[in-house]
Write a protein that holds these residues in place. Structure first.
Motif, PDB file in Angstrom:
ATOM      1  N   LYS A 168      38.354  48.501  25.119  1.00  0.00           N
ATOM      2  CA  LYS A 168      39.716  48.282  25.606  1.00  0.00           C
ATOM      3  C   LYS A 168      39.696  48.068  27.124  1.00  0.00           C
ATOM      4  O   LYS A 168      38.993  48.775  27.851  1.00  0.00           O
ATOM      5  CB  LYS A 168      40.621  49.454  25.234  1.00  0.00           C
ATOM      6  N   ILE A 169      40.479  47.090  27.561  1.00  0.00           N
ATOM      7  CA  ILE A 169      40.508  46.722  28.978  1.00  0.00           C
ATOM      8  C   ILE A 169      41.940  46.640  29.482  1.00  0.00           C
ATOM      9  O   ILE A 169      42.887  46.519  28.707  1.00  0.00           O
ATOM     10  CB  ILE A 169      39.819  45.348  29.202  1.00  0.00           C
ATOM     11  N   ASP A 170      42.079  46.702  30.797  1.00  0.00           N
ATOM     12  CA  ASP A 170      43.344  46.424  31.484  1.00  0.00           C
ATOM     13  C   ASP A 170      43.170  45.133  32.275  1.00  0.00           C
ATOM     14  O   ASP A 170      42.278  45.038  33.127  1.00  0.00           O
ATOM     15  CB  ASP A 170      43.716  47.568  32.431  1.00  0.00           C
ATOM     16  N   GLU A 171      44.001  44.146  31.980  1.00  0.00           N
ATOM     17  CA  GLU A 171      43.940  42.889  32.722  1.00  0.00           C
ATOM     18  C   GLU A 171      44.411  43.101  34.157  1.00  0.00           C
ATOM     19  O   GLU A 171      45.259  43.958  34.419  1.00  0.00           O
ATOM     20  CB  GLU A 171      44.844  41.838  32.071  1.00  0.00           C
ATOM     21  N   VAL A 172      43.879  42.311  35.087  1.00  0.00           N
ATOM     22  CA  VAL A 172      44.421  42.276  36.443  1.00  0.00           C
ATOM     23  C   VAL A 172      45.521  41.211  36.474  1.00  0.00           C
ATOM     24  O   VAL A 172      45.639  40.383  35.559  1.00  0.00           O
ATOM     25  CB  VAL A 172      43.330  41.959  37.490  1.00  0.00           C
ATOM     26  N   CYS A 173      46.322  41.228  37.501  1.00  0.00           N
ATOM     27  CA  CYS A 173      47.442  40.286  37.604  1.00  0.00           C
ATOM     28  C   CYS A 173      46.942  38.875  37.949  1.00  0.00           C
ATOM     29  O   CYS A 173      45.956  38.718  38.681  1.00  0.00           O
ATOM     30  CB  CYS A 173      48.429  40.745  38.671  1.00  0.00           C
ATOM     31  N   GLY A 174      47.627  37.878  37.437  1.00  0.00           N
ATOM     32  CA  GLY A 174      47.406  36.507  37.883  1.00  0.00           C
ATOM     33  C   GLY A 174      46.285  35.758  37.234  1.00  0.00           C
ATOM     34  O   GLY A 174      45.866  34.709  37.744  1.00  0.00           O
ATOM     35  N   ILE A 175      45.758  36.233  36.103  1.00  0.00           N
ATOM     36  CA  ILE A 175      44.648  35.514  35.488  1.00  0.00           C
ATOM     37  C   ILE A 175      45.169  34.255  34.789  1.00  0.00           C
ATOM     38  O   ILE A 175      46.318  34.180  34.363  1.00  0.00           O
ATOM     39  CB  ILE A 175      43.859  36.397  34.496  1.00  0.00           C
ATOM     40  N   SER A 176      44.302  33.262  34.664  1.00  0.00           N
ATOM     41  CA  SER A 176      44.686  31.962  34.114  1.00  0.00           C
ATOM     42  C   SER A 176      44.571  31.955  32.598  1.00  0.00           C
ATOM     43  O   SER A 176      43.951  32.833  31.986  1.00  0.00           O
ATOM     44  CB  SER A 176      43.796  30.874  34.706  1.00  0.00           C
ATOM     45  N   GLU A 177      45.144  30.906  31.987  1.00  0.00           N
ATOM     46  CA  GLU A 177      45.042  30.748  30.539  1.00  0.00           C
ATOM     47  C   GLU A 177      43.598  30.521  30.111  1.00  0.00           C
ATOM     48  O   GLU A 177      43.175  30.989  29.056  1.00  0.00           O
ATOM     49  CB  GLU A 177      45.925  29.582  30.077  1.00  0.00           C
ATOM     50  N   ASN A 178      42.837  29.779  30.921  1.00  0.00           N
ATOM     51  CA  ASN A 178      41.422  29.593  30.610  1.00  0.00           C
ATOM     52  C   ASN A 178      40.683  30.934  30.576  1.00  0.00           C
ATOM     53  O   ASN A 178      39.830  31.170  29.714  1.00  0.00           O
ATOM     54  CB  ASN A 178      40.759  28.674  31.640  1.00  0.00           C
ATOM     55  N   GLU A 179      40.999  31.807  31.508  1.00  0.00           N
ATOM     56  CA  GLU A 179      40.335  33.111  31.566  1.00  0.00           C
ATOM     57  C   GLU A 179      40.732  33.982  30.371  1.00  0.00           C
ATOM     58  O   GLU A 179      39.887  34.686  29.797  1.00  0.00           O
ATOM     59  CB  GLU A 179      40.671  33.795  32.894  1.00  0.00           C
ATOM     60  N   LYS A 180      42.008  33.916  29.970  1.00  0.00           N
ATOM     61  CA  LYS A 180      42.432  34.658  28.776  1.00  0.00           C
ATOM     62  C   LYS A 180      41.729  34.119  27.536  1.00  0.00           C
ATOM     63  O   LYS A 180      41.301  34.889  26.664  1.00  0.00           O
ATOM     64  CB  LYS A 180      43.947  34.552  28.605  1.00  0.00           C
ATOM     65  N   GLU A 181      41.615  32.802  27.468  1.00  0.00           N
ATOM     66  CA  GLU A 181      40.939  32.195  26.314  1.00  0.00           C
ATOM     67  C   GLU A 181      39.494  32.669  26.237  1.00  0.00           C
ATOM     68  O   GLU A 181      38.981  32.989  25.150  1.00  0.00           O
ATOM     69  CB  GLU A 181      40.996  30.673  26.428  1.00  0.00           C
ATOM     70  N   ILE A 182      38.831  32.725  27.371  1.00  0.00           N
ATOM     71  CA  ILE A 182      37.433  33.172  27.395  1.00  0.00           C
ATOM     72  C   ILE A 182      37.322  34.625  26.953  1.00  0.00           C
ATOM     73  O   ILE A 182      36.442  34.985  26.158  1.00  0.00           O
ATOM     74  CB  ILE A 182      36.837  32.982  28.805  1.00  0.00           C
TER      75      ILE A 182
END
Length: 370
Positions: A249-263
């Motif tokens: 389980k992770i906590d995302e940082v703010c402002g990540i891109s759609e490409n980064e979420k896809e990865i």
């Protein structure tokens, strides 16, 4: 194949409540039940066995196999002996867990019963199981299950837990262990207030995290909730874990891109490269896919300056446009590395999940969960 299980103590709860619990668990895919004959008062055991037959019929109707904790006194009460365990077969019991034993000869006889009833021995210490097998015990009807520990600070050491599991696997024996519900007012065979885990450091952890630690450590087959009842949320969270990959389980940082979420999420399971680095886990498949299936513009991952100059253990990184050849590779930091402008910080592993990183070996699969 892993199995999930629940514990039920029918002598301590209304029948309707117990049957409803069985139905909920069965719908979620649970297939094992642990119960205990030892905690039933001696004066009630005979009448209880009649009621237990109805319980076990319901359990079988829902697809469960049922194990009961027994000892020589229970055998005597039911009129069973190592030579003749028909009283247990008449109840419909699938597994006899032996709390106490009948000596090597007696235990061998029980493992060679004609009813295909499995005999479960204590996996939390070695009482001579290998000798039992070498002396004629029927390995096909021998399985192992750890203890649970009601008293705080008395649960099994995690390293010892892993050591025993490796040993049982060397003998090709199926293993089981207990995780603990954090639901209020749960019960066990006796009055319990601090849960019923096998491993002490897992006491009070979220129930799914307890199981994910066990699975990540390896060599455990079945996972059973020791206390009753687990909450609906706990039953669901345990049923929803991936039994084949290490989930983190992770906590995302703010402002990540759609490409980064896809990865992060669409390339699961990730797997660490076989040419493993001590500095990071490396999942390289996303960058190869991006290179083959997207144009440079579509696959762009612009550099995004993090709020710190040094990446630390548990930081989740993705290589950006500044290192174009490796762009899209996902990495999880194991040892501190400086920000050199070639990687974006996209998430952080939750603190209580960090120990899971120790179990991801070269070639092992893992998934990231938001």
């Amino acid at each position: 194949m892993h199995k999930l299980g629940i514990s039920v103590y029918p002598d301590k709860s209304p029948k309707e409540e117990v049957f409803s619990y069985l139905e909920k668990a069965a719908k979620l895919g649970y297939s094992r039940i642990f119960t205990c004959f030892l905690s039933v008062p001696e004066e009630k055991r005979e009448s209880y066995m009649v009621e237990f037959k109805e319980f076990i019929n319901k359990a079988h109707e829902l697809g469960f196999e049922v194990a009961a904790d027994t000892n020589p006194e229970v055998f005597k009460l039911l009129g069973a002996t190592p030579d003749d365990i028909k009283p247990f077969a008449d109840l419909g019991l699938d597994i006899i867990r032996l709390d106490g034993n009948f000596g090597t000869t007696g235990d061998i006889k029980i493992t060679r019963n004609p009813y295909n009833i499995k005999v479960e021995f204590n996996a939390s210490f070695d009482m001579g199981t290998k000798l039992l097998i070498e002396s004629g015990g029927n390995k096909d009807q021998i399985i192992m299950c750890h203890n649970f520990y009601p008293e705080r600070y008395t649960g099994l050491d995690f390293d010892l837990f892993r050591k025993y599991n490796r040993y049982w696997k060397e003998l090709n024996l199926r293993t089981a262990a207990f995780v603990s519900s954090n639901n209020e007012n749960t019960i066990g065979p006796w009055k319990v207030f601090c849960g019923l885990p096998t491993v002490e450091i897992m006491r009070n952890m979220p129930i799914d995290l307890q199981a994910r630690y066990m699975l990540a450590a390896g060599d455990i087959d079945d996972i059973i909730i020791g206390n009753y009842p687990a909450s609906d949320e706990e039953l669901e969270s345990l049923a929803n874990i991936d039994l084949q990959s290490i989930e983190i389980k992770i906590d995302e940082v703010c402002g990540i891109s759609e490409n980064e979420k896809e990865i992060m999420y669409n390339f699961a399971p990730h797997w660490d490269r076989y040419d493993h680095s001590s500095f990071m886990l490396r999942s390289s498949m996303p960058r190869l896919w991006f290179k083959e299936n997207k144009s440079p513009q579509e696959s762009s991952i612009p550099y995004r300056k993090p709020e710190k100059n040094v990446f630390t253990r548990g930081d989740v990184l993705i290589v950006n446009d500044n290192l174009e050849h490796y762009r899209g590779e996902l990495e999880i930091v194991l040892t501190e590395i400086p920000d050199d402008g070639e990687r974006n910080l996209v998430a952080k592993v939750k603190p209580e999940e960090l120990m899971l990183l120790d179990f991801i070996k070269p070639g092992h699969q893992f998934k990231l969960i938001k």
